[in-house]
Design an enzyme around this catalytic site. Sequence first.
Site, PDB file in Angstrom:
ATOM      1  N   GLU A 214     -10.803 -10.873  -6.340  1.00  0.00           N
ATOM      2  CA  GLU A 214      -9.458 -10.894  -5.755  1.00  0.00           C
ATOM      3  C   GLU A 214      -9.105 -12.288  -5.258  1.00  0.00           C
ATOM      4  O   GLU A 214      -7.964 -12.572  -4.930  1.00  0.00           O
ATOM      5  CB  GLU A 214      -9.404  -9.946  -4.549  1.00  0.00           C
ATOM      6  CG  GLU A 214      -9.624  -8.506  -4.911  1.00  0.00           C
ATOM      7  CD  GLU A 214      -9.845  -7.621  -3.694  1.00  0.00           C
ATOM      8  OE1 GLU A 214      -8.934  -6.881  -3.330  1.00  0.00           O
ATOM      9  OE2 GLU A 214     -10.954  -7.684  -3.115  1.00  0.00           O
TER      10      GLU A 214
ATOM     11  N   ARG B 129     -15.543   1.378  -3.291  1.00  0.00           N
ATOM     12  CA  ARG B 129     -15.413   0.066  -2.666  1.00  0.00           C
ATOM     13  C   ARG B 129     -15.696   0.224  -1.177  1.00  0.00           C
ATOM     14  O   ARG B 129     -15.175   1.157  -0.552  1.00  0.00           O
ATOM     15  CB  ARG B 129     -13.985  -0.442  -2.869  1.00  0.00           C
ATOM     16  CG  ARG B 129     -13.681  -1.644  -1.988  1.00  0.00           C
ATOM     17  CD  ARG B 129     -12.356  -2.232  -2.300  1.00  0.00           C
ATOM     18  NE  ARG B 129     -11.262  -1.490  -1.699  1.00  0.00           N
ATOM     19  CZ  ARG B 129      -9.987  -1.765  -1.929  1.00  0.00           C
ATOM     20  NH1 ARG B 129      -9.664  -2.704  -2.801  1.00  0.00           N
ATOM     21  NH2 ARG B 129      -9.042  -1.090  -1.340  1.00  0.00           N
TER      22      ARG B 129
ATOM     23  N   HIS C 149       0.803  -1.226   0.000  1.00  0.00           N
ATOM     24  CA  HIS C 149       0.000   0.000   0.000  1.00  0.00           C
ATOM     25  C   HIS C 149       0.832   1.271   0.000  1.00  0.00           C
ATOM     26  O   HIS C 149       0.403   2.300  -0.518  1.00  0.00           O
ATOM     27  CB  HIS C 149      -1.035  -0.042   1.113  1.00  0.00           C
ATOM     28  CG  HIS C 149      -2.166  -0.924   0.725  1.00  0.00           C
ATOM     29  ND1 HIS C 149      -2.268  -2.218   1.128  1.00  0.00           N
ATOM     30  CD2 HIS C 149      -3.178  -0.720  -0.149  1.00  0.00           C
ATOM     31  CE1 HIS C 149      -3.319  -2.770   0.550  1.00  0.00           C
ATOM     32  NE2 HIS C 149      -3.889  -1.879  -0.226  1.00  0.00           N
TER      33      HIS C 149
ATOM     34  N   ASN D 172      -3.861  -7.135  -7.499  1.00  0.00           N
ATOM     35  CA  ASN D 172      -2.861  -7.107  -6.418  1.00  0.00           C
ATOM     36  C   ASN D 172      -3.092  -8.280  -5.477  1.00  0.00           C
ATOM     37  O   ASN D 172      -2.157  -8.989  -5.092  1.00  0.00           O
ATOM     38  CB  ASN D 172      -2.959  -5.807  -5.620  1.00  0.00           C
ATOM     39  CG  ASN D 172      -2.877  -4.596  -6.512  1.00  0.00           C
ATOM     40  OD1 ASN D 172      -2.380  -4.683  -7.628  1.00  0.00           O
ATOM     41  ND2 ASN D 172      -3.371  -3.465  -6.039  1.00  0.00           N
ATOM     42  N   ASP D 173      -4.346  -8.470  -5.114  1.00  0.00           N
ATOM     43  CA  ASP D 173      -4.664  -9.599  -4.248  1.00  0.00           C
ATOM     44  C   ASP D 173      -4.829 -10.888  -5.042  1.00  0.00           C
ATOM     45  O   ASP D 173      -4.446 -11.956  -4.576  1.00  0.00           O
ATOM     46  CB  ASP D 173      -5.920  -9.302  -3.422  1.00  0.00           C
ATOM     47  CG  ASP D 173      -5.580  -8.455  -2.196  1.00  0.00           C
ATOM     48  OD1 ASP D 173      -4.596  -8.777  -1.512  1.00  0.00           O
ATOM     49  OD2 ASP D 173      -6.282  -7.465  -1.937  1.00  0.00           O
TER      50      ASP D 173
ATOM     51  N   CYS E 160      -8.991  -3.031 -11.389  1.00  0.00           N
ATOM     52  CA  CYS E 160      -8.488  -1.898 -10.624  1.00  0.00           C
ATOM     53  C   CYS E 160      -7.190  -2.240  -9.894  1.00  0.00           C
ATOM     54  O   CYS E 160      -6.662  -1.430  -9.148  1.00  0.00           O
ATOM     55  CB  CYS E 160      -9.541  -1.395  -9.639  1.00  0.00           C
ATOM     56  SG  CYS E 160     -10.073  -2.664  -8.492  1.00  0.00           S
TER      57      CYS E 160
ATOM     58  N   ARG F 207     -10.860   3.786  -2.785  1.00  0.00           N
ATOM     59  CA  ARG F 207     -10.537   2.936  -1.635  1.00  0.00           C
ATOM     60  C   ARG F 207     -11.065   3.619  -0.371  1.00  0.00           C
ATOM     61  O   ARG F 207     -10.333   4.360   0.294  1.00  0.00           O
ATOM     62  CB  ARG F 207      -9.020   2.755  -1.516  1.00  0.00           C
ATOM     63  CG  ARG F 207      -8.399   1.861  -2.576  1.00  0.00           C
ATOM     64  CD  ARG F 207      -6.906   1.649  -2.290  1.00  0.00           C
ATOM     65  NE  ARG F 207      -6.357   0.536  -3.041  1.00  0.00           N
ATOM     66  CZ  ARG F 207      -5.754   0.624  -4.227  1.00  0.00           C
ATOM     67  NH1 ARG F 207      -5.617   1.797  -4.803  1.00  0.00           N
ATOM     68  NH2 ARG F 207      -5.275  -0.452  -4.820  1.00  0.00           N
TER      69      ARG F 207
HETATM   70  C1  PEP Z   1      -6.364  -5.314  -5.487  1.00  0.00           C
HETATM   71  O1  PEP Z   1      -6.290  -6.188  -4.624  1.00  0.00           O
HETATM   72  O2  PEP Z   1      -5.945  -5.465  -6.649  1.00  0.00           O
HETATM   73  C2  PEP Z   1      -6.949  -4.000  -5.171  1.00  0.00           C
HETATM   74  C3  PEP Z   1      -7.163  -3.108  -6.113  1.00  0.00           C
HETATM   75  O3  PEP Z   1      -7.217  -3.734  -3.863  1.00  0.00           O
HETATM   76  P1  PEP Z   1      -6.087  -3.271  -2.833  1.00  0.00           P
HETATM   77  O4  PEP Z   1      -4.830  -3.036  -3.590  1.00  0.00           O
HETATM   78  O5  PEP Z   1      -6.597  -2.068  -2.149  1.00  0.00           O
HETATM   79  O6  PEP Z   1      -6.010  -4.472  -1.941  1.00  0.00           O
HETATM   80 MG    MG Z   2      -7.271  -5.942  -2.736  1.00  0.00          MG
END
Ligand code: PEP
Ligand code: MG
Length: 576
Positions: free
Chosen positions: A434, A335, A192, A457-458, A505, A299
């Site tokens: 995710e 979200r 993050h 990302n997740d 995203c 977010r």
């Molecule tokens: C993700 O997981 O890709 C996402 C956009 O959420 P975050 O990065 O806030 O976990």
């Molecule tokens: Mg995520």
Amino acid sequence: MAEKVLKGIAASDGVAIAKAYMLVDPDLSFEKTTVSDTDAEVARLHDAFDASKAELKVIKDKAVENLGEEEAEVFEAHITILSDPEMLGQIEGKIKDDKVNAEEALKEVTDTFISMFEAMTDNAYMQERAGDIRDVTKRVLSHLLGVTLPSPALIDSEVIVVAHDLTPSDTAQLDRKYVKGFITDIGGRTSHSAIMSRTLEIPAVVGSESATTDIKEGDTVVLDGINGDALVAPTDAEVADYQQKAKDFVAQKAEWAKLKNEATVSKDGKHFELASNIGTPDDMDGVLDAGSEAIGLFRSEFLYMNSSELPDEDTQFEAYKKVVEGMNGKPVIVRTMDIGGDKELPYLPLPDEMNPFLGYRAIRISLDRDDIFRTQLRALLRASHYGQLRIMFPMIATLDEFRKAKAIFEEEKAKLVAAGTPVADDIKLGIMIEIPAAAILADQFAKEVDFFSIGTNDLIQYSFAADRGNEQVSYLYQPYNPSLLRLIKHVIDAAHANGRFTGMCGEVAGDQIAVPLLMGLGLDEFSMSSTSVLKTRSLMKKLDTKEMAKLADKALNECVTNEEVKELVEKNVFGK
Ligand code: PEP
Ligand code: MG
């Protein structure tokens, strides 16, 4: 040659040259000792309290000036705690009765307060105080021990922040006027801190392993967020080179800026929605500067993290309304709160867990603490009246979770409608993809949800079983691996078969190697840091979707590794 050259992960584009500011906690350990002169010890305690209060006052004023009233509230809360005679009285009592040093008395008393507040599970307000007391204790202790705590809110000259890691709340305290870049020891491209650096539009290098040991306060640092390098004590010639690189980057950005008011249409005339990811309403300037066609991810947890207590319904409503109105009718996907994993709320203590990323987080918390969830949904529903608001739920693993979340949404909507509050009646409800379980079952989800947004990302972290913030396993962050691309294709196809749209995203949506493939796979919406929007529009306008579909087919069916796909795109799209 520079004294040292550090190599890390390029987290946010750009080049910066400034003095280092060490955002590193000092050693606050101490021994328990017996004191004979308890009056002198009590006086030492009073001095530390007074000095802490004076310091907090300065920090608070500065924070109001640099960051705004709201961000500064937390410091006022700390001053209030220090002014409470009850806590001070108990610490004094302990020094006198037990004849222990002030450090020990402070720790014992504040530990009791912290446990007491944390145990009040039915009173969120009191629970929130535990985090404040922890922070205040640290500050008083630093004065007792004669060491200095770093105070990022006090930064008032241009610096490059050096930290082991930056929590989202640390990052929120950084004033972008003075913080020209940052470098951390740990973290990956999708941690993050890295994401925040792109939102703040400051160059950043993460996962350098040794920044906090190799860099000292006041060192001159060249930070190259394009390649992931940092030079400590550079030579004049190196500074000149990097100044040139910084200029070239600015010139390149000016070229992209010409596309600000253009639609994102491929060479063969297909329109894609190019959207921004944001954390707070303050990020709207970046969205408008980039000419984004939507907000694909707000977010919302940053509203919670930038506050010293749970934000109430009106506060949230104002924030969502501002963003929805700011977009002037264009879509805004908010979200719901995604707390947990590496995002903590000091005032909402979460259980200690072996695997926080696999634990109590996001929708799991919202369904469990539906008081918090309902407040957020009401604020969102009220804001929906002012534009085109969409809602999506994070970390959905099962259809059951989506159904429960939707039912709560419908209940709150019905209540507002019954009370005569205006709400939009066509709010689209989507989910983030995710978790592999949801991705695989996308065909069934698509019958009930209005849209998907793929959170790579997740999704990568869970598909490859590799912690997204751990640089030792960062080689498993494989955004082009055919296994991931096949999963993405399955999600897009399932959505389209049911007349739904799919966005993305996660960071892959703005990755220049992945973009051509995603166009070929038919992704409808690409949402990314505002800083990547124009660069991506420039690329997409040059590409033909039918050719990209053929390329994607090759990547999915003929390539076997991440590297092979990368080479395929580099050769066919970038002529490398
Ligand atoms: C993700 O997981 O890709 C996402 C956009 O959420 P975050 O990065 O806030 O976990
Ligand atoms: Mg995520």
